[in-house]
Design an enzyme around this catalytic site. Structure first.
Site, PDB file in Angstrom:
ATOM      1  N   GLU A 294       0.677  -1.115  -0.089  1.00 59.89           N
ATOM      2  CA  GLU A 294      -0.077   0.120  -0.200  1.00 59.89           C
ATOM      3  C   GLU A 294       0.911   1.446  -0.134  1.00 59.89           C
ATOM      4  O   GLU A 294       0.238   2.251  -0.332  1.00 59.89           O
ATOM      5  CB  GLU A 294      -0.412   0.039   1.156  1.00 59.89           C
ATOM      6  CG  GLU A 294      -0.177   0.343   2.736  1.00 59.89           C
ATOM      7  CD  GLU A 294       0.612  -1.153   2.759  1.00 59.89           C
ATOM      8  OE1 GLU A 294       0.776  -0.704   4.450  1.00 59.89           O
ATOM      9  OE2 GLU A 294       0.339  -2.221   2.662  1.00 59.89           O
ATOM     10  N   ASP A 336      21.301  16.098 -32.049  1.00 58.42           N
ATOM     11  CA  ASP A 336      22.119  17.530 -32.866  1.00 58.42           C
ATOM     12  C   ASP A 336      23.969  17.707 -32.486  1.00 58.42           C
ATOM     13  O   ASP A 336      23.673  17.559 -31.459  1.00 58.42           O
ATOM     14  CB  ASP A 336      21.627  18.816 -33.073  1.00 58.42           C
ATOM     15  CG  ASP A 336      21.537  19.515 -34.088  1.00 58.42           C
ATOM     16  OD1 ASP A 336      22.859  19.163 -34.887  1.00 58.42           O
ATOM     17  OD2 ASP A 336      21.004  20.553 -34.553  1.00 58.42           O
ATOM     18  N   ASP A 601      16.341  21.287 -29.691  1.00 57.26           N
ATOM     19  CA  ASP A 601      16.202  22.877 -29.189  1.00 57.26           C
ATOM     20  C   ASP A 601      15.414  23.947 -29.932  1.00 57.26           C
ATOM     21  O   ASP A 601      14.965  24.791 -29.824  1.00 57.26           O
ATOM     22  CB  ASP A 601      17.272  23.434 -28.601  1.00 57.26           C
ATOM     23  CG  ASP A 601      18.541  24.313 -29.537  1.00 57.26           C
ATOM     24  OD1 ASP A 601      18.627  23.938 -30.325  1.00 57.26           O
ATOM     25  OD2 ASP A 601      18.863  24.367 -29.314  1.00 57.26           O
ATOM     26  N   ASP A 605      12.416  20.290 -33.989  1.00 48.78           N
ATOM     27  CA  ASP A 605      12.801  19.298 -33.433  1.00 48.78           C
ATOM     28  C   ASP A 605      11.357  18.383 -32.559  1.00 48.78           C
ATOM     29  O   ASP A 605      11.536  17.608 -32.121  1.00 48.78           O
ATOM     30  CB  ASP A 605      14.078  19.756 -32.184  1.00 48.78           C
ATOM     31  CG  ASP A 605      15.001  19.926 -32.679  1.00 48.78           C
ATOM     32  OD1 ASP A 605      15.396  18.855 -33.674  1.00 48.78           O
ATOM     33  OD2 ASP A 605      15.546  20.506 -32.860  1.00 48.78           O
ATOM     34  N   ASN A 669       6.512 -13.628   5.450  1.00 50.37           N
ATOM     35  CA  ASN A 669       5.917 -13.175   6.530  1.00 50.37           C
ATOM     36  C   ASN A 669       4.729 -13.526   6.238  1.00 50.37           C
ATOM     37  O   ASN A 669       3.798 -14.964   7.342  1.00 50.37           O
ATOM     38  CB  ASN A 669       6.519 -12.283   7.522  1.00 50.37           C
ATOM     39  CG  ASN A 669       7.604 -12.683   7.848  1.00 50.37           C
ATOM     40  OD1 ASN A 669       8.267 -13.342   7.669  1.00 50.37           O
ATOM     41  ND2 ASN A 669       8.264 -11.183   7.787  1.00 50.37           N
ATOM     42  N   ASN A 694       3.198  -4.051  10.423  1.00 54.18           N
ATOM     43  CA  ASN A 694       3.209  -3.241   8.977  1.00 54.18           C
ATOM     44  C   ASN A 694       3.609  -1.946   9.285  1.00 54.18           C
ATOM     45  O   ASN A 694       4.682  -1.397   8.119  1.00 54.18           O
ATOM     46  CB  ASN A 694       1.768  -3.851   7.835  1.00 54.18           C
ATOM     47  CG  ASN A 694       1.977  -3.341   6.636  1.00 54.18           C
ATOM     48  OD1 ASN A 694       2.485  -3.696   6.141  1.00 54.18           O
ATOM     49  ND2 ASN A 694       1.176  -2.013   6.617  1.00 54.18           N
TER      50      ASN A 694
END
Length: 859
Positions: A294, A336, A601, A605, A669, A694
């Protein structure tokens, strides 16, 4: 000033695109010179920020409420409520408290992560140029209000819906709204009231981008009242799920399925054993909580957010957290050369006539072209303007008449200037071959001559020689006009080839080391450039890349899709590439099962940035490139990217640690407990003990985001592998259960423990082994040779101490714990020590086997 109608009036009731501009300006209470700053501030308070559609932020209350949306949590609260009604009020109160503590713990982590992410996104917010108080100024696009007058040029994202006041060769890409691939021409005027979005040729819309040209636009609708806002939610849903996110989701499903099967069997088995209904229900649900990962969403959020902060400190801003894993998984980078492999500081080294001699005329024409153009800003024009030479007096004798903006098809830019009221000269600058295509003459020392094959061959020979020496070469051509006031692309014919401009952009200092660092991390680099083959090959040789496997744009255009997919394996340099071909290249590499990063940039592109697994841009990029990118580099430096890759891989490794913990001791467990409950005459742990176990075991897990990562885990790309998770579970889970059963046997047959003693001993043993396994599986090396982070180590130690002393604390009775005899404590210590040794041996065997398996698969 007249009252300003709300944006809704214009966006829905009135077809503003069909309204006369004068009337529209009047109704908006503005003018062609824009708003006053005070008025803009007032409108901001009235209309709100210009943030269309889906908000990225989540309120604290919504996020907190979301912690309780788990069906298991809701059922557990319901069962505890029933327990309170039947007289088990103390146990119900303890369960409520533990559930609330777990949810608060998860909430604080997720909320902190979301706030940090929002703060990082603000660092790369878009800017827009508007007229305020009659002058141009740059503001955040979120501050634009109805009535603002906006200046737009190539590369800009359009920040508001509005109408065009004036434009010059203005082309807009509207694919985000209409799906139309090709840019559409926009001009001032009026469109019919019934015109659709695609038919409104005088209007622009939020989220679209300027492909070429310039325009001045009147903002009419902003924020939630734009056309973009109506589809913003759908656009967000189109973002593809990353491989990592998909793997996490499938892992969650796998664990949930296992949990449901076990819980149902345990619940009905306990009923068949005639145990109380409420006790059986609470035990089964508590077991489910223990089995369910969880905290996985919180762990992922915290780990990714911390990774994003670490990357920001190293100069990498993450726009989308899911992209961090892809950055770590990247095994191929397409880029580039300008600014990435080179310094990006371009100098004009030569202005030569057609014979290759220095020419002041060529420099003058180049300066006029560079300084008078108003379209796409670029470093070449800046280099021309900053070149030594003319003091500006000659330039002042010319007046601009018109311009024909640059576009990526023509690859040239023309400016028309008039000298002291006399005739006009059209000056065209661009790629050598593209300028030659528009020429019919050559300007030589003897005057103008017809452009023949001999001239073409001589020009091409010079172009090749200079390119091979590492120069970027542009051509310049001119044409005289007697009297003309308006010009267009049809006037770019019959030009006279005048000369060359030579630019030098040397290799970036330290680039060889950066490329070597990428190679050491298993990342290959491919260069995709619009430059010619000679200058690209020269640079590749200089920086240590292979320069013998080249594909030109012309070669690529002749290949089918499948042929290109095969050809890219043997190609390192893609040269003379058209903008539309970049996306094809990225797609081809992805088809070869590469995780592809693309670094760009420019305007052209954007498609490749979208297509890549990880789009990378820089803070100085045009708006459309930054918007398309997943991460933004604050410096255009591959060294920054190398550090970003390391941070991405650290984030991936730490996330996988929690998965490993969940699938080892925790999982083992809970399985052991479920099995034991079927054979013991009492429950191995009470529901409240399981929930406390837990909660306590989860606390150190939240520090995993801070943990150190072995250097060897950074040396190769890491990818999500559900098969690895399954193999890990089947190796460590049963081994954990084996020692659990050994503990049961010790307590039942040797100590002959009473139920309360059994439950207390098993609580301590299961919790301490879950803590210990954190230190074991967090590293592939020996656990004593790899040091955890300070926070993880101290939290683990603190929780271990709490686990040991809790039976002796005043609250022990609330949870059903009793003090343990010394003989039991010593036995538990011996079993735990053997478990640690066995886990370490299993880990060595498992990762050794995985390494051999990976080598056999060639990974």
């Amino acid at each position: 000033m007249k009252p300003v109608p709300t944006p809704t009036d214009f966006a829905s009731s009135d077809a503003y695109w069909a309204t006369d501009l004068g009337a529209l300006l009047q109704r908006l209470g503005t003018s062609a010179s824009g708003l006053a700053t005070s008025e803009a501030t007032s409108r901001m308070a009235k209309f709100g920020r210009n943030t269309p559609g889906v908000r990225s932020g989540t309120s604290a209350l919504t996020l907190f409420a979301g912690q309780f949306r788990s069906p298991l949590v809701l059922i557990l609260i319901f069962a505890a409520t029933v327990s309170a009604f039947v007289g088990e009020g103390q146990e119900a109160a303890i369960i409520y408290a533990i559930v609330l503590a777990s949810c608060v713990l998860s909430f604080t982590q997720e909320y902190g992560a979301s706030r940090a992410t929002e703060a990082l996104k603000q660092r790369v917010s878009h800017k827009a140029v508007v007229l305020r108080d009659g002058a141009e100024c740059a503001i955040s696009s979120e501050e634009i209000v109805p009535g603002d007058v906006i200046r737009l040029s190539a590369g800009n994202l359009i920040p508001a819906d509005g109408v065009i006041l004036d434009a010059c060769d203005f082309n807009v890409s509207e694919a985000v709204l209409t799906g139309e691939t090709f840019p559409v021409v926009k001009t001032p005027g009026r469109s019919p009231p019934e015109a659709s979005v695609a038919q409104r040729s005088n209007a622009v819309f939020t989220g679209t981008s300027v492909r070429s040209g310039t325009a001045t636009v009147l903002a009419v609708a902003t924020g939630d009242h734009t056309e973009f806002a109506s589809i913003a939610a759908a656009l967000e849903r189109r973002i593809p799920e990353t491989e990592f996110a998909r793997g996490i989701r499938r892992f969650g499903y796998l664990m949930t399925e296992i949990m449901l099967v076990i819980v149902i069997i345990v619940f009905f088995a306990n009923l068949l054993l005639h145990r109380p209904l409420i006790e059986s229900l609470l035990f089964s649900l508590a077991l489910a909580v223990g089995l369910t990962p969880e905290l996985l969403p919180a762990i992922i959020s915290v780990t990714l957010a911390r990774g994003a902060r670490a990357m920001a400190a190293n100069g990498v801003i993450v726009r989308r957290l899911d992209a961090i894993e892809n950055l770590g998984s990247m095994d191929l980078l397409c880029t580039d050369k300008t600014g990435t492999l080179t310094e990006g500081v371009i100098n004009l080294d030569g202005w030569l006539d057609v014979d290759g001699h220095p020419s002041t005329d060529v420099l003058l024409w180049a300066r006029l072209n560079a300084t008078m153009q108003t379209g796409l800003k670029n470093p070449l024009d800046e280099a021309i303007a900053n070149a030594p030479g003319d003091d500006g007096a000659t330039l002042g004798a010319f007046a601009k008449i018109d311009e024909i903006p640059y576009d990526f098809i023509r690859k040239r830019l023309s400016v028309v200037a008039q000298h002291n009221g006399g005739g006009c000269i059209l000056i065209c600058k661009g790629a050598v071959q593209n300028v030659l295509d528009a020429c019919g003459f050559v300007k030589t020392t003897n005057g103008y001559e017809a452009l023949d094959e001999a001239h073409r061959a001589a020009i091409d020979a010079k172009f090749r020689r200079w390119s091979s020496d590492g120069y970027r070469v542009l051509a310049l051509a001119t044409r005289q006009f007697e009297s003309q006031t308006a010009f267009g692309r049809t006037d770019e014919t019959g030009l006279a080839f005048a000369g060359f401009l030579l630019f030098l952009d040397p290799p970036k200092q330290g680039i060889k080391q950066a490329l070597s660092a990428l190679a050491l991390r298993g990342i290959a680099v491919k260069v995709i450039s619009g430059d010619n083959r000679y200058v690209t090959a020269h640079l590749a040789t200089a920086v240590g890349l292979r320069a013998d496997r080249i594909m030109t744009g012309e070669d690529l255009s002749k290949l089918t899709r499948s042929a290109l997919f095969a050809a890219v394996r043997q190609t390192d340099l893609f040269v003379e590439i058209d903008p539309n071909q970049k996306e094809r290249i990225v797609e081809a590499f992805r088809s070869r099962s590469h995780v592809v990063g693309y670094m760009g940039d420019g305007i052209n592109d954007a498609p490749a940035l979208h297509e890549a697994d990880i789009g990378i841009s820089v803070d100085t990029a045009v708006d459309v490139a930054r918007e398309a990118a997943d991460v933004i580099l604050l410096r255009q430096d591959l060294g920054v990217l190398v550090r970003g890759v390391d941070d991405g891989r650290k984030t991936f490794a730490n996330t996988m640690k929690y998965i490993s913990i969940t699938t080892s001791a925790n999982f083992g467990n809970m399985i052991s407990m479920a099995a034991a409950s079927l054979f013991l005459p009492f429950l191995p742990l009470l529901a409240k003990q399981i929930l406390l176990n837990n909660l306590l075991s989860s606390i150190p897990s939240l520090a995993i985001a801070t943990d150190n990562v072995d250097a060897e885990q950074l040396h190769r790309p890491r990818r999500w592998d559900i098969g690895f998770v399954r193999r890990f579970m089947l190796s460590f889970g049963p081994m954990s259960s084996l020692f659990d059963f050994a503990t049961f046997a010790f307590l039942l047959f040797i100590v002959k423990a009473a139920p309360a003693t059994f439950q207390t001993a098993w609580f301590i043993e299961s919790l301490t082994t879950q803590l210990a396994i954190v230190l074991i599986v967090r590293t592939h090396t020996a656990f004593w040779a790899s040091h955890p982070s300070s926070l993880l180590a101290w939290l683990t130690l603190a929780v271990a101490v709490v686990a040991i002393i809790i039976p002796y604390m005043p609250i022990a009775g609330w949870f059903g714990f009793v003090p343990l005899p010394l003989s039991v404590v010593l036995g538990l210590v011996a079993i735990a020590a053997l478990y640690l040794l066995a886990s370490e041996a299993t880990k060595r065997w498992f990762f050794g086997h995985e390494s051999r398996h990976s080598h056999r698969k060639g990974r």
